[in-house]
Enzyme design. Sequence first.
Site, PDB file in Angstrom:
ATOM      1  N   GLU A 129      59.890  94.036  36.311  1.00 59.38           N
ATOM      2  CA  GLU A 129      59.501  95.522  36.060  1.00 59.38           C
ATOM      3  C   GLU A 129      58.055  95.529  35.665  1.00 59.38           C
ATOM      4  OE1 GLU A 129      61.274  98.576  33.098  1.00 59.38           O
ATOM      5  OE2 GLU A 129      60.032  97.557  32.057  1.00 59.38           O
ATOM      6  N   TYR A 144      55.245 103.410  37.566  1.00 61.04           N
ATOM      7  CA  TYR A 144      56.097 102.472  37.186  1.00 61.04           C
ATOM      8  C   TYR A 144      56.743 102.050  38.432  1.00 61.04           C
ATOM      9  CZ  TYR A 144      60.688 100.744  35.356  1.00 61.04           C
ATOM     10  OH  TYR A 144      61.844 100.295  35.109  1.00 61.04           O
TER      11      TYR A 144
END
Length: 390
Positions: free
Chosen positions: A189, A101
């Site tokens: 993101e 992530y």
Amino acid sequence: MDLYEYQGKQYFARYGIPTSAGGVADSVEEAVVQAQAAGYPVVVKAQVKVGGRGKAGGIKLAADAEEVRRHAGAILGMDIKGHVVHRLWVEHASDIAKEYYASFTLDRPAKTYLGMLSKEGGVEIEEVAATNPGAIARIHVDPVRGLDLATARRWVDDAGLDDAARVQAADVLVALYRCYDEGDCDLAEVNPLILTADGRVHALDAKVTLDDNARFRHPEWEEFEATETEDPREQMARERGLNYVGLSGDVGIIANGAGLAMSTCDVVNQVGGSPANFLDIGGGANADVMAAALEVINADPAVRTIFVNIFGGITRVDEVAKGVIEALARVDLRSPIVLRLDGTNAEEGRALLRPHLSERLVAEPTMLEAAKRAVAMAVMPGARGTEERA
Ligand code: GDP
Ligand code: MN
């Protein structure tokens, strides 16, 4: 403005962030064409501006045209958390070894940028934060200094990414930071950022929120704006330069100053009503601004009364009153107005309005009384919309 995944990936590509080859499809047959071009196996992905598409069944692997047809057919038209799928992204499927992530966003309390990196990707970051907070490596990035490669490498080591991903992941992070900073994102993101079985690091998903305040310096955002499904009321307000947020109630609200506009929404709720919108006409509002505000509210079919709440500070109430009178002559209003005018030159303003008062234009001395009146009038038979609703 939120981008679709495919747009986010296009945006990433401008900054050299690696993604998989693919294309958009609005029909089953287009999906097959895109799959052919991307090369099998492929992944068929629902394009909706909401996370958790995988869990909802909106992301499927396909080994051949037959499977693409089946999955594309099932995903198009699917409802994912209230978002209906009209478009697919079909890309060459990756052989995933690891899911990480990575993101950049604004840390408001710290007044600086925040980077988050985790070797526990693929799941919602909120879940990681709740169950295993130690698995998220956070750094603050000074907007003036930026993110250099050496810092990115230390960050990758802190996060404990696999050795095979170290060098490439640091490069991706530097590129992602540039995308976030130069690309004027509120959020950039990547979840998951993957390490493939053959040792490549790339972005499998893209969640990008562009900072609307930077629109003026990004003419290229026009293509993203074209696919934005904006609230038509908000679009109309934006075209008129008004600070407007659409809500779901039936009392239209016009106030001067964001604080007063929010308090006005609160007070309408407090007396049992429901605001149709937030609208701040700002300081020094004149007839043009008032007319534009009334036009936008008038166009909202849910509105049954309009509550104009002005507290004159720098804004003079007599000017606002003139604005209301002029606007009434210009705009053919379908809902009654309740006025509360106070502050600088309030007496002069009220005197100007007095001859215009009627059962369609009423004045109340306080904000609370005006709110009560507006809410009461919204349920009266004379209010607009009663006929259609009956
Ligand atoms: P989200 O659920 O909306 O966040 O959509 P993502 O694009 O992140 O995809 C969800 C999950 O689908 C990923 O975490 C992967 O596990 C899986 N997935 C997506 N693309 C691929 C792919 O190319 N290959 C494989 N094997 N899995 C994929
Ligand atoms: Mn994802």
